[in-house]
Design an enzyme around this catalytic site. Structure first.
Site, short mmCIF file in Angstrom:
data_model
loop_
_atom_site.label_atom_id
_atom_site.label_comp_id
_atom_site.label_asym_id
_atom_site.label_seq_id
_atom_site.Cartn_x
_atom_site.Cartn_y
_atom_site.Cartn_z
N HIS A 25 0.83 -1.20 0.00
CA HIS A 25 0.00 0.00 0.00
C HIS A 25 0.87 1.26 0.00
CE1 HIS A 25 -3.67 2.32 1.11
NE2 HIS A 25 -2.76 3.12 1.68
N GLU A 26 1.80 1.33 0.94
CA GLU A 26 2.63 2.51 1.04
C GLU A 26 3.60 2.63 -0.14
OE1 GLU A 26 1.85 4.69 3.11
OE2 GLU A 26 0.49 3.45 4.31
N HIS A 29 1.94 4.56 -2.89
CA HIS A 29 2.08 6.01 -2.69
C HIS A 29 3.50 6.47 -3.08
CE1 HIS A 29 -1.73 6.30 -0.71
NE2 HIS A 29 -1.37 5.67 0.39
#
Length: 376
Positions: A25-26, A29
Protein backbone atom coordinates in the site's frame (compact mmCIF):
# COMPACT_ATOMS: atom_id res chain seq x y z
CA UNK A 1 -13.46 -29.40 15.12
CA UNK A 2 -9.96 -27.90 14.98
CA UNK A 3 -8.38 -26.31 18.05
CA UNK A 4 -7.47 -22.63 18.09
CA UNK A 5 -3.81 -21.93 17.20
CA UNK A 6 -1.54 -20.70 20.03
CA UNK A 7 -1.19 -16.96 20.63
CA UNK A 8 2.41 -16.76 19.38
CA UNK A 9 1.36 -18.37 16.10
CA UNK A 10 -1.55 -15.93 15.70
CA UNK A 11 0.77 -12.95 16.27
CA UNK A 12 3.30 -14.20 13.70
CA UNK A 13 0.58 -14.98 11.13
CA UNK A 14 -0.99 -11.53 11.62
CA UNK A 15 2.35 -9.74 11.14
CA UNK A 16 3.12 -11.86 8.06
CA UNK A 17 -0.30 -10.97 6.63
CA UNK A 18 -0.55 -7.28 7.49
CA UNK A 19 3.11 -6.33 7.05
CA UNK A 20 3.35 -7.10 3.30
CA UNK A 21 -0.09 -5.56 2.63
CA UNK A 22 0.87 -2.29 4.35
CA UNK A 23 4.21 -2.30 2.52
CA UNK A 24 2.50 -2.75 -0.86
CA UNK A 25 0.00 0.00 0.00
CA UNK A 26 2.63 2.51 1.04
CA UNK A 27 4.91 1.53 -1.85
CA UNK A 28 2.07 2.50 -4.20
CA UNK A 29 2.08 6.01 -2.69
CA UNK A 30 5.89 6.16 -2.72
CA UNK A 31 6.48 5.05 -6.32
CA UNK A 32 3.92 7.43 -7.86
CA UNK A 33 5.31 10.25 -5.69
CA UNK A 34 8.82 9.47 -6.96
CA UNK A 35 7.44 9.58 -10.52
CA UNK A 36 6.25 13.16 -9.90
CA UNK A 37 9.49 14.23 -8.21
CA UNK A 38 8.05 14.35 -4.68
CA UNK A 39 10.54 13.70 -1.89
CA UNK A 40 9.85 11.27 0.95
CA UNK A 41 11.23 11.92 4.42
CA UNK A 42 9.96 8.71 6.07
CA UNK A 43 8.62 5.34 4.90
CA UNK A 44 7.28 3.50 7.93
CA UNK A 45 5.72 0.07 8.37
CA UNK A 46 3.92 0.22 11.70
CA UNK A 47 3.52 3.11 14.11
CA UNK A 48 5.25 4.14 17.31
CA UNK A 49 8.85 3.82 18.37
CA UNK A 50 11.25 2.63 15.68
CA UNK A 51 12.48 -0.95 16.04
CA UNK A 52 14.84 -0.97 13.09
CA UNK A 53 15.54 1.45 10.25
CA UNK A 54 18.01 2.92 7.80
CA UNK A 55 18.37 6.05 5.68
CA UNK A 56 18.90 5.77 1.91
CA UNK A 57 20.97 8.05 -0.33
CA UNK A 58 17.92 10.24 -1.05
CA UNK A 59 17.48 10.99 2.64
CA UNK A 60 14.39 8.80 3.13
CA UNK A 61 14.23 7.05 6.50
CA UNK A 62 12.92 3.49 6.05
CA UNK A 63 11.79 2.06 9.36
CA UNK A 64 9.62 -0.47 11.17
CA UNK A 65 7.51 0.66 14.13
CA UNK A 66 6.52 -1.51 17.06
CA UNK A 67 2.73 -1.26 16.46
CA UNK A 68 1.90 -3.26 13.28
CA UNK A 69 -1.50 -1.68 12.57
CA UNK A 70 -0.65 0.31 9.46
CA UNK A 71 2.04 2.51 8.02
CA UNK A 72 2.70 5.82 6.31
CA UNK A 73 4.91 7.78 3.95
CA UNK A 74 5.74 11.28 5.19
CA UNK A 75 6.54 13.46 2.19
CA UNK A 76 8.58 16.64 2.08
CA UNK A 77 6.38 19.46 3.35
CA UNK A 78 3.97 17.25 5.31
CA UNK A 79 3.16 18.41 8.83
CA UNK A 80 2.76 14.85 10.11
CA UNK A 81 2.27 11.22 9.11
CA UNK A 82 -1.33 11.95 8.06
CA UNK A 83 -0.03 14.21 5.25
CA UNK A 84 -1.53 17.39 6.64
CA UNK A 85 -0.05 20.29 4.67
CA UNK A 86 2.76 21.96 6.58
CA UNK A 87 4.02 25.52 6.59
CA UNK A 88 6.25 26.01 3.56
CA UNK A 89 7.95 29.15 4.92
CA UNK A 90 10.84 27.12 6.28
CA UNK A 91 11.47 25.19 3.06
CA UNK A 92 14.42 26.05 0.83
CA UNK A 93 14.15 26.09 -2.96
CA UNK A 94 15.15 22.42 -3.36
CA UNK A 95 12.62 21.30 -0.74
CA UNK A 96 9.85 23.40 -2.30
CA UNK A 97 10.46 21.63 -5.61
CA UNK A 98 9.88 18.28 -3.86
CA UNK A 99 7.11 19.30 -1.45
CA UNK A 100 3.97 17.20 -1.75
CA UNK A 101 1.47 19.94 -0.90
CA UNK A 102 2.96 22.31 -3.52
CA UNK A 103 2.38 19.86 -6.39
CA UNK A 104 -0.67 20.22 -8.70
CA UNK A 105 -3.86 18.79 -7.24
CA UNK A 106 -4.10 16.07 -9.91
CA UNK A 107 -0.64 14.76 -8.98
CA UNK A 108 -1.51 14.67 -5.27
CA UNK A 109 -4.76 12.89 -6.14
CA UNK A 110 -2.92 10.16 -8.06
CA UNK A 111 -0.28 9.73 -5.34
CA UNK A 112 -2.98 9.15 -2.71
CA UNK A 113 -5.08 6.92 -5.00
CA UNK A 114 -2.04 4.73 -5.76
CA UNK A 115 -2.03 3.20 -2.25
CA UNK A 116 -5.48 1.56 -2.37
CA UNK A 117 -4.99 0.68 -6.04
CA UNK A 118 -1.80 -1.18 -5.14
CA UNK A 119 -3.82 -3.35 -2.75
CA UNK A 120 -6.40 -4.14 -5.41
CA UNK A 121 -3.61 -4.98 -7.87
CA UNK A 122 -2.05 -7.35 -5.32
CA UNK A 123 -5.38 -9.17 -4.91
CA UNK A 124 -5.74 -9.40 -8.70
CA UNK A 125 -2.22 -10.85 -8.94
CA UNK A 126 -2.96 -13.48 -6.25
CA UNK A 127 -6.21 -14.55 -7.96
CA UNK A 128 -4.46 -14.61 -11.34
CA UNK A 129 -1.82 -16.97 -9.91
CA UNK A 130 -4.56 -19.25 -8.52
CA UNK A 131 -6.55 -19.26 -11.76
CA UNK A 132 -3.43 -19.98 -13.81
CA UNK A 133 -2.40 -22.84 -11.50
CA UNK A 134 -5.69 -24.47 -10.51
CA UNK A 135 -8.35 -22.94 -12.76
CA UNK A 136 -11.22 -20.56 -11.99
CA UNK A 137 -14.26 -21.72 -9.98
CA UNK A 138 -17.07 -21.62 -12.53
CA UNK A 139 -19.77 -24.06 -11.55
CA UNK A 140 -22.91 -23.27 -13.61
CA UNK A 141 -25.60 -21.48 -11.57
CA UNK A 142 -28.13 -24.18 -12.47
CA UNK A 143 -30.29 -25.68 -9.74
CA UNK A 144 -29.57 -29.37 -9.34
CA UNK A 145 -31.98 -30.01 -6.46
CA UNK A 146 -34.33 -28.06 -4.17
CA UNK A 147 -34.56 -28.77 -0.45
CA UNK A 148 -38.14 -29.28 0.80
CA UNK A 149 -39.57 -26.33 2.78
CA UNK A 150 -36.53 -24.20 1.92
CA UNK A 151 -36.56 -20.60 0.71
CA UNK A 152 -36.08 -21.87 -2.84
CA UNK A 153 -39.02 -24.28 -2.55
CA UNK A 154 -41.31 -21.60 -1.14
CA UNK A 155 -40.38 -19.26 -4.01
CA UNK A 156 -41.13 -21.93 -6.60
CA UNK A 157 -37.62 -22.70 -7.84
CA UNK A 158 -37.28 -26.02 -9.67
CA UNK A 159 -34.42 -28.30 -10.69
CA UNK A 160 -32.83 -27.23 -14.00
CA UNK A 161 -33.69 -23.55 -13.38
CA UNK A 162 -30.73 -21.27 -14.17
CA UNK A 163 -30.33 -18.36 -11.72
CA UNK A 164 -28.94 -15.45 -13.75
CA UNK A 165 -29.24 -12.52 -11.30
CA UNK A 166 -30.17 -11.57 -7.72
CA UNK A 167 -31.22 -7.99 -7.02
CA UNK A 168 -29.68 -6.97 -10.32
CA UNK A 169 -26.32 -8.63 -9.61
CA UNK A 170 -25.40 -11.17 -12.28
CA UNK A 171 -24.72 -14.72 -11.16
CA UNK A 172 -22.60 -16.23 -13.90
CA UNK A 173 -21.61 -19.12 -11.63
CA UNK A 174 -22.80 -20.94 -8.51
CA UNK A 175 -19.91 -19.27 -6.67
CA UNK A 176 -21.44 -15.85 -7.48
CA UNK A 177 -24.79 -17.13 -6.21
CA UNK A 178 -23.29 -18.25 -2.89
CA UNK A 179 -21.39 -14.98 -2.43
CA UNK A 180 -24.58 -12.93 -2.81
CA UNK A 181 -26.86 -15.19 -0.77
CA UNK A 182 -24.52 -15.74 2.20
CA UNK A 183 -24.61 -12.09 3.32
CA UNK A 184 -28.41 -11.77 3.00
CA UNK A 185 -30.06 -13.92 5.69
CA UNK A 186 -33.82 -13.22 6.01
CA UNK A 187 -33.65 -10.65 3.19
CA UNK A 188 -36.30 -10.45 0.45
CA UNK A 189 -34.73 -10.28 -3.01
CA UNK A 190 -35.72 -10.39 -6.65
CA UNK A 191 -34.31 -13.39 -8.49
CA UNK A 192 -34.07 -13.57 -12.27
CA UNK A 193 -34.06 -17.09 -13.69
CA UNK A 194 -34.24 -18.87 -16.99
CA UNK A 195 -36.69 -21.81 -17.04
CA UNK A 196 -36.90 -23.95 -20.16
CA UNK A 197 -35.39 -21.15 -22.20
CA UNK A 198 -37.79 -18.46 -20.94
CA UNK A 199 -36.70 -15.64 -18.56
CA UNK A 200 -38.76 -15.20 -15.39
CA UNK A 201 -38.54 -13.28 -12.12
CA UNK A 202 -39.30 -14.55 -8.61
CA UNK A 203 -39.53 -12.84 -5.22
CA UNK A 204 -37.53 -14.85 -2.70
CA UNK A 205 -37.07 -14.43 1.05
CA UNK A 206 -33.67 -15.94 1.70
CA UNK A 207 -33.52 -18.28 4.67
CA UNK A 208 -31.11 -18.06 7.59
CA UNK A 209 -28.96 -20.70 9.22
CA UNK A 210 -26.30 -20.72 11.92
CA UNK A 211 -23.18 -22.54 10.83
CA UNK A 212 -19.84 -23.24 12.49
CA UNK A 213 -16.42 -23.16 10.82
CA UNK A 214 -13.54 -25.58 11.37
CA UNK A 215 -12.69 -23.84 14.65
CA UNK A 216 -16.20 -23.91 16.10
CA UNK A 217 -16.99 -20.23 15.53
CA UNK A 218 -20.65 -19.67 14.67
CA UNK A 219 -22.04 -17.38 11.97
CA UNK A 220 -25.51 -16.51 10.73
CA UNK A 221 -25.63 -16.85 6.95
CA UNK A 222 -28.19 -16.71 4.19
CA UNK A 223 -29.40 -20.03 2.77
CA UNK A 224 -31.38 -20.56 -0.42
CA UNK A 225 -31.77 -24.34 -0.19
CA UNK A 226 -30.59 -25.42 -3.62
CA UNK A 227 -27.99 -27.97 -4.65
CA UNK A 228 -25.41 -27.50 -7.37
CA UNK A 229 -23.71 -29.69 -9.89
CA UNK A 230 -20.21 -31.00 -9.21
CA UNK A 231 -17.78 -28.12 -8.71
CA UNK A 232 -16.06 -26.99 -11.89
CA UNK A 233 -12.57 -25.44 -12.03
CA UNK A 234 -12.24 -24.09 -15.53
CA UNK A 235 -8.83 -23.70 -17.16
CA UNK A 236 -8.61 -20.22 -18.66
CA UNK A 237 -6.68 -19.07 -21.74
CA UNK A 238 -3.77 -16.81 -20.82
CA UNK A 239 -5.56 -13.83 -22.34
CA UNK A 240 -8.52 -14.26 -19.98
CA UNK A 241 -6.69 -14.76 -16.67
CA UNK A 242 -6.17 -11.08 -15.86
CA UNK A 243 -9.65 -9.89 -16.96
CA UNK A 244 -11.28 -12.69 -14.96
CA UNK A 245 -9.11 -11.86 -11.92
CA UNK A 246 -10.17 -8.21 -12.19
CA UNK A 247 -13.84 -9.24 -12.37
CA UNK A 248 -13.45 -11.61 -9.40
CA UNK A 249 -11.83 -8.84 -7.33
CA UNK A 250 -14.60 -6.43 -8.31
CA UNK A 251 -17.32 -8.87 -7.21
CA UNK A 252 -15.66 -9.42 -3.83
CA UNK A 253 -15.38 -5.66 -3.38
CA UNK A 254 -19.07 -5.34 -4.26
CA UNK A 255 -19.85 -7.85 -1.50
CA UNK A 256 -17.94 -5.72 1.00
CA UNK A 257 -19.87 -2.63 -0.10
CA UNK A 258 -23.15 -4.56 0.26
CA UNK A 259 -22.17 -5.73 3.74
CA UNK A 260 -21.28 -2.21 4.87
CA UNK A 261 -24.54 -0.90 3.41
CA UNK A 262 -26.51 -3.53 5.34
CA UNK A 263 -24.86 -2.42 8.61
CA UNK A 264 -25.57 1.25 7.88
CA UNK A 265 -29.28 0.65 7.17
CA UNK A 266 -29.67 -1.73 10.11
CA UNK A 267 -30.39 -4.99 8.27
CA UNK A 268 -27.11 -6.44 9.53
CA UNK A 269 -25.87 -6.42 13.11
CA UNK A 270 -22.94 -4.18 14.06
CA UNK A 271 -21.62 -7.23 15.92
CA UNK A 272 -20.38 -8.44 12.53
CA UNK A 273 -17.83 -5.60 12.46
CA UNK A 274 -14.42 -6.99 13.33
CA UNK A 275 -11.19 -5.23 14.19
CA UNK A 276 -7.47 -6.01 14.42
CA UNK A 277 -7.91 -8.73 17.05
CA UNK A 278 -10.41 -10.61 14.88
CA UNK A 279 -8.18 -10.19 11.84
CA UNK A 280 -5.27 -11.61 13.81
CA UNK A 281 -7.32 -14.61 14.93
CA UNK A 282 -8.51 -15.31 11.37
CA UNK A 283 -4.95 -14.96 10.01
CA UNK A 284 -3.71 -17.50 12.54
CA UNK A 285 -6.55 -19.90 11.79
CA UNK A 286 -6.09 -19.76 8.02
CA UNK A 287 -2.33 -20.17 8.35
CA UNK A 288 -2.87 -23.47 10.20
CA UNK A 289 -5.00 -24.72 7.27
CA UNK A 290 -2.14 -24.29 4.80
CA UNK A 291 -0.47 -21.80 2.43
CA UNK A 292 -3.33 -21.97 -0.11
CA UNK A 293 -5.89 -20.77 2.44
CA UNK A 294 -3.47 -18.19 3.86
CA UNK A 295 -2.82 -16.60 0.46
CA UNK A 296 -6.55 -16.54 -0.25
CA UNK A 297 -7.00 -14.66 3.01
CA UNK A 298 -4.14 -12.34 2.04
CA UNK A 299 -6.04 -11.40 -1.12
CA UNK A 300 -9.24 -10.73 0.86
CA UNK A 301 -7.36 -8.64 3.44
CA UNK A 302 -5.74 -6.68 0.60
CA UNK A 303 -9.13 -5.89 -0.95
CA UNK A 304 -10.43 -4.92 2.49
CA UNK A 305 -7.47 -2.58 3.10
CA UNK A 306 -7.89 -0.95 -0.30
CA UNK A 307 -11.64 -0.54 0.12
CA UNK A 308 -11.50 0.86 3.66
CA UNK A 309 -8.85 3.40 2.68
CA UNK A 310 -11.11 4.72 -0.08
CA UNK A 311 -13.85 5.65 2.39
CA UNK A 312 -14.21 9.46 2.53
CA UNK A 313 -13.00 9.76 6.11
CA UNK A 314 -10.31 12.35 6.99
CA UNK A 315 -7.05 10.60 7.99
CA UNK A 316 -7.77 7.90 5.39
CA UNK A 317 -6.81 8.12 1.72
CA UNK A 318 -10.46 8.61 0.78
CA UNK A 319 -10.61 11.72 2.97
CA UNK A 320 -7.62 13.21 1.17
CA UNK A 321 -9.19 12.38 -2.19
CA UNK A 322 -12.37 14.18 -1.08
CA UNK A 323 -10.31 17.27 -0.13
CA UNK A 324 -8.56 17.26 -3.50
CA UNK A 325 -11.87 16.91 -5.33
CA UNK A 326 -13.22 19.95 -3.47
CA UNK A 327 -9.99 21.82 -4.21
CA UNK A 328 -10.24 21.01 -7.92
CA UNK A 329 -13.86 22.26 -8.03
CA UNK A 330 -13.21 25.41 -5.96
CA UNK A 331 -9.80 26.00 -7.60
CA UNK A 332 -8.33 26.55 -4.15
CA UNK A 333 -7.78 24.23 -1.17
CA UNK A 334 -9.81 24.22 2.00
CA UNK A 335 -8.43 26.46 4.71
CA UNK A 336 -5.78 25.04 7.01
CA UNK A 337 -8.15 25.43 9.95
CA UNK A 338 -10.96 23.53 8.17
CA UNK A 339 -8.58 20.71 7.28
CA UNK A 340 -7.26 20.59 10.84
CA UNK A 341 -10.75 20.22 12.28
CA UNK A 342 -11.58 17.60 9.66
CA UNK A 343 -8.48 15.59 10.57
CA UNK A 344 -9.33 15.80 14.26
CA UNK A 345 -12.85 14.57 13.57
CA UNK A 346 -11.53 11.77 11.37
CA UNK A 347 -9.05 10.69 14.04
CA UNK A 348 -11.79 10.68 16.69
CA UNK A 349 -14.02 8.60 14.41
CA UNK A 350 -11.27 6.08 13.69
CA UNK A 351 -10.37 5.75 17.38
CA UNK A 352 -14.03 5.25 18.27
CA UNK A 353 -14.36 2.62 15.56
CA UNK A 354 -11.20 0.88 16.79
CA UNK A 355 -12.57 0.76 20.34
CA UNK A 356 -15.96 -0.48 19.14
CA UNK A 357 -14.52 -3.26 16.97
CA UNK A 358 -12.12 -4.27 19.75
CA UNK A 359 -15.08 -4.70 22.12
CA UNK A 360 -16.81 -6.74 19.40
CA UNK A 361 -13.71 -8.88 18.96
CA UNK A 362 -13.39 -9.54 22.69
CA UNK A 363 -17.09 -10.42 22.87
CA UNK A 364 -16.69 -12.88 19.98
CA UNK A 365 -13.82 -14.52 21.88
CA UNK A 366 -16.15 -15.05 24.85
CA UNK A 367 -14.17 -12.73 27.15
CA UNK A 368 -17.33 -11.16 28.61
CA UNK A 369 -18.82 -14.57 29.44
CA UNK A 370 -15.60 -15.70 31.13
CA UNK A 371 -15.43 -12.51 33.20
CA UNK A 372 -19.08 -12.97 34.16
CA UNK A 373 -18.42 -16.51 35.37
CA UNK A 374 -15.38 -15.33 37.36
CA UNK A 375 -17.34 -12.49 38.99
CA UNK A 376 -20.33 -14.74 39.63
Amino acid sequence: MLSQPPLWFIVIAFVLAIGPLVFIHEMGHYLVARWFGIGAETFSIGFGREIVGWTDKRGTRWKVGWLPLGGYVKFVGDMNAASQPGNDDGLDEAQRAQAFHLKPVWQRFLVVLAGPMANFLLAIAIFAAFFATFGMPRTPSIVNMVEPASAAAKAGLRPADEIVAINGQRTTSFEDLQRIVLIRPDERVRMDIVREGRPQSLDVTIGAREIADEFGQKFKVGVLGVGRQDRVLERLPLTEIIPMSVGYTYRLTRSMIDGLGQILVGTRSTKDLGGPLKMAQIAGQQATLGPFEFFQLLALFSINLGFINLLPVPMLDGGHLAFYTVEAVRRRPLSVKAQEWAFRGGLALLLALLMFTTVNDLASFGIADRLGRLIG
